[in-house]
Design an enzyme around this catalytic site. Structure first.
Site, mmCIF file in Angstrom:
data_model
loop_
_atom_site.group_PDB
_atom_site.id
_atom_site.type_symbol
_atom_site.label_atom_id
_atom_site.label_comp_id
_atom_site.label_asym_id
_atom_site.label_seq_id
_atom_site.Cartn_x
_atom_site.Cartn_y
_atom_site.Cartn_z
ATOM 1 N N LYS A 215 53.498 44.941 29.363
ATOM 2 C CA LYS A 215 53.590 43.655 30.092
ATOM 3 C C LYS A 215 52.517 44.286 31.699
ATOM 4 O O LYS A 215 51.664 43.881 32.293
ATOM 5 C CB LYS A 215 54.862 43.916 30.545
ATOM 6 C CG LYS A 215 54.631 43.444 32.188
ATOM 7 C CD LYS A 215 54.944 41.858 32.090
ATOM 8 C CE LYS A 215 54.554 40.943 33.372
ATOM 9 N NZ LYS A 215 54.089 40.085 33.223
ATOM 10 N N CYS A 269 53.061 39.949 41.041
ATOM 11 C CA CYS A 269 52.593 40.627 39.437
ATOM 12 C C CYS A 269 51.844 41.387 40.152
ATOM 13 O O CYS A 269 51.808 42.912 39.569
ATOM 14 C CB CYS A 269 52.478 39.297 38.634
ATOM 15 S SG CYS A 269 54.204 37.870 38.661
HETATM 16 N N1 SAJ Z 1 41.962 35.898 41.067
HETATM 17 C C1 SAJ Z 1 40.871 36.417 42.079
HETATM 18 N N2 SAJ Z 1 39.824 36.197 40.396
HETATM 19 C C2 SAJ Z 1 39.824 35.926 39.384
HETATM 20 C C3 SAJ Z 1 41.527 36.064 38.288
HETATM 21 C C4 SAJ Z 1 42.156 35.726 39.850
HETATM 22 O O1 SAJ Z 1 40.801 37.032 42.866
HETATM 23 O O2 SAJ Z 1 39.801 35.931 38.317
HETATM 24 C C5 SAJ Z 1 43.479 36.206 41.973
HETATM 25 C C6 SAJ Z 1 43.847 34.670 42.043
HETATM 26 O O3 SAJ Z 1 43.313 34.426 43.692
HETATM 27 C C7 SAJ Z 1 44.669 35.721 43.247
HETATM 28 C C8 SAJ Z 1 45.637 36.729 41.797
HETATM 29 O O4 SAJ Z 1 44.329 37.033 41.116
HETATM 30 O O5 SAJ Z 1 45.768 35.975 44.217
HETATM 31 C C9 SAJ Z 1 46.376 36.685 40.167
HETATM 32 O O6 SAJ Z 1 46.695 35.328 40.768
HETATM 33 P P1 SAJ Z 1 46.382 35.047 38.151
HETATM 34 O O7 SAJ Z 1 46.418 33.800 38.387
HETATM 35 O O8 SAJ Z 1 45.381 36.172 37.493
HETATM 36 O O9 SAJ Z 1 47.505 35.695 37.852
HETATM 37 P P2 SAJ Z 1 49.615 35.295 38.442
HETATM 38 O O10 SAJ Z 1 50.080 36.648 39.572
HETATM 39 O O11 SAJ Z 1 49.839 33.693 38.668
HETATM 40 O O12 SAJ Z 1 49.841 35.351 36.858
HETATM 41 C C10 SAJ Z 1 49.660 36.959 36.183
HETATM 42 C C11 SAJ Z 1 49.833 36.065 34.938
HETATM 43 N N3 SAJ Z 1 48.780 37.479 34.214
HETATM 44 C C12 SAJ Z 1 47.596 37.628 33.366
HETATM 45 O O13 SAJ Z 1 47.242 36.250 33.155
HETATM 46 C C13 SAJ Z 1 47.828 39.222 32.654
HETATM 47 C C14 SAJ Z 1 50.173 35.641 33.813
HETATM 48 O O14 SAJ Z 1 50.379 35.378 32.572
HETATM 49 C C15 SAJ Z 1 51.937 36.496 34.541
HETATM 50 O O15 SAJ Z 1 53.006 36.361 33.181
HETATM 51 C C16 SAJ Z 1 52.545 36.822 35.619
HETATM 52 O O16 SAJ Z 1 51.074 37.429 36.440
HETATM 53 C C17 SAJ Z 1 53.691 37.341 35.666
HETATM 54 O O17 SAJ Z 1 54.448 37.108 35.792
HETATM 55 O O18 SAJ Z 1 53.178 38.747 35.358
#
Ligand code: SAJ
Length: 422
Positions: A215, A269
């Site tokens: 995880k 997360c």
């Molecule tokens: N972000 C960027 N650039 C990107 C992708 C995301 O700047 O290319 C930023 C987003 O704007 C945001 C942050 O990252 O601020 C996180 O967003 P996210 O969509 O990547 O993830 P979360 O936090 O909504 O959910 C993540 C997911 N993990 C992965 O994709 C590996 C989800 O599957 C997990 O279950 C969740 O964390 C968790 O609960 O741990």
């Protein structure tokens, strides 16, 4: 022999626990949800929800009205207990705070009986499942646990991390593969049988420590990749290269897949979990720590860009002062097309501007109807009303902004939707 689960208890009815409880209930299994928040318990028992997640309201409403889901502030007897409570960090060293897991263990210990399964879902540092087993054993010396009795234990214990994406929880709960880390093979078998009640993805078995690390690895991988993109954006800004065009070009290579830069990394997360690795192995986890630092530094860099833009505007207008410069911020949430403002770098940037910039600070956030009281210096306006601002700061790539042409004024586009390439 396959384990049978007539009653399942889900401890912690938040973003993960409540959807999971509703999912078991939708498979016509009796579920008792337990939470320390009496108001959340009352809301759920009325068939309503206290969090925002598509399709969750319908699922909880039918689970409660059909009599499969009931919430309580007290733990009750069940066949399986699933713990989905928060694991924040504390202090400057980002030490994981396991106090909610410990409280959950102490709450369920009195009602445990031989044959029960206890599953930890909360994102946790490596070793947390063994720690949970230790707390349970301490509270119930009359029962045997896997750390001492192995496969012959009265109580089975496993770690099974949640991996669902906020906004898509109800689909991903069913279709994602699950990593199941039992403390013994028999613990894993019981946990697989539990999740198979609704999971259509594969349930892949490993041990508890590997499952805990899996995880943390998934979210750290994403954090490191985003840090790479964020560092590229700072480098490209200095070298006068469009970073979005650059990344699109590099990603045409069959083995390159760089994520997108932004104003920083938010949410509960990805900006948290890597610290769980760093706190356990500070000397070894150098890249993971550096990625966290790069992403955490990005909001400050954006604020410096705004300062530079203000200074640039005033250079050509000696009669004007910063108080005459209006800044419009587009987006406050932590990622696109949601209303969740918690742990949002966009919100932190807008708040800092409200404190530091003498002129008006406008905000466009199509997903909220009003700003929290703490943001009173900011003015919530429509896209049209923001169009005349001197500095246009794009922070979140909401669909409404994607559908808008680039406004006039000085553009600082943290998401590449107005100035993106290819
Ligand atoms: N972000 C960027 N650039 C990107 C992708 C995301 O700047 O290319 C930023 C987003 O704007 C945001 C942050 O990252 O601020 C996180 O967003 P996210 O969509 O990547 O993830 P979360 O936090 O909504 O959910 C993540 C997911 N993990 C992965 O994709 C590996 C989800 O599957 C997990 O279950 C969740 O964390 C968790 O609960 O741990």
């Amino acid at each position: 022999m396959t384990a049978r689960f007539e009653t399942i208890s889900v401890v912690g009815l938040g973003y993960i626990g409540l959807p999971t409880a509703a999912m078991f209930a939708s498979r016509k299994t009796k579920v008792i949800g337990v939470d320390v928040n009496a108001r959340a318990v009352d809301t759920i028992n009325r068939g309503e929800i206290h969090i925002v997640e598509p399709d969750l309201d319908i699922a909880v409403h039918s689970a409660v009205t059909e009599g499969y889901l009931r919430a309580s502030t007290q733990a009750e007897v069940a066949d399986a207990f699933l713990i989905a409570v928060p694991t924040p960090f504390r202090g400057n060293d980002h030490e994981p705070d396991l106090s909610y897991i410990e409280a959950a263990a102490r709450a369920i210990a009195p009602v445990l009986s031989p044959g029960n399964l206890v599953v930890l879902e909360s994102t946790s540092p490596v070793g947390a499942t063994e720690q949970l087993a230790g707390w349970l054993a301490e509270a119930r010396p009359d029962l045997s646990f896997p750390q001492a009795a192995g496969d012959a234990s009265d109580i089975r214990i496993a770690y099974c991390p949640e991996r669902v994406l906020p906004g898509k929880v109800m689909q991903e709960l069913i279709h994602n593969d699950r990593v199941i880390g039992g403390m013994t093979p028999r613990c894993s078998d019981a946990a697989v049988a539990l999740y198979k009640l609704f999971v259509e993805g594969d349930c892949v078995v490993t041990n508890a420590r590997t499952a805990e690390m899996a995880k943390l690895t998934e979210n750290s991988f994403r954090d490191v990749n985003i840090a790479f993109a964020n560092e590229l954006s700072v480098i490209c800004d200095k070298l006068d290269i469009n970073v979005w065009e650059l990344i699109a070009l590099a990603n045409r290579h069959p083995r390159v897949n760089i994520l997108q830069p932004g104003p920083g990394v938010g949410g509960h997360c990805i900006a948290v979990d890597p610290w769980f690795i760093v706190s356990r192995t500070p000397d070894e986890a150098q890249l993971i720590r550096a990625a966290r630092e790069v992403n955490d530094a990005k909001p400050q860099w954006v604020l410096r860009k705004v300062q530079e833009a203000v200074a640039h505007l005033l250079e050509g207008n000696p009669g004007k002062s910063p108080a005459d410069v209006t800044v419009a911020c587009y987006g406050l949430s932590f990622k696109p097309d949601i209303d969740d403002l918690r742990e949002s770098p966009a919100l932190a940037i807008a708040q800092a501007l409200a404190g530091a910039h003498a002129g008006r600070v406008l905000v466009v956030e199509p997903n909220v109807v009003a700003l929290p009281a703490t943001l009173e210096r900011l003015e919530l306006v429509s896209i049209q009303d923001a169009a005349t601002a001197d500095i246009q700061l794009l922070l979140v790539d909401h669909r409404e902004f994607r559908a808008t042409t680039q406004p006039s004024g000085q553009i600082i586009d943290c998401r590449g939707i107005w100035v993106g390439g290819q």
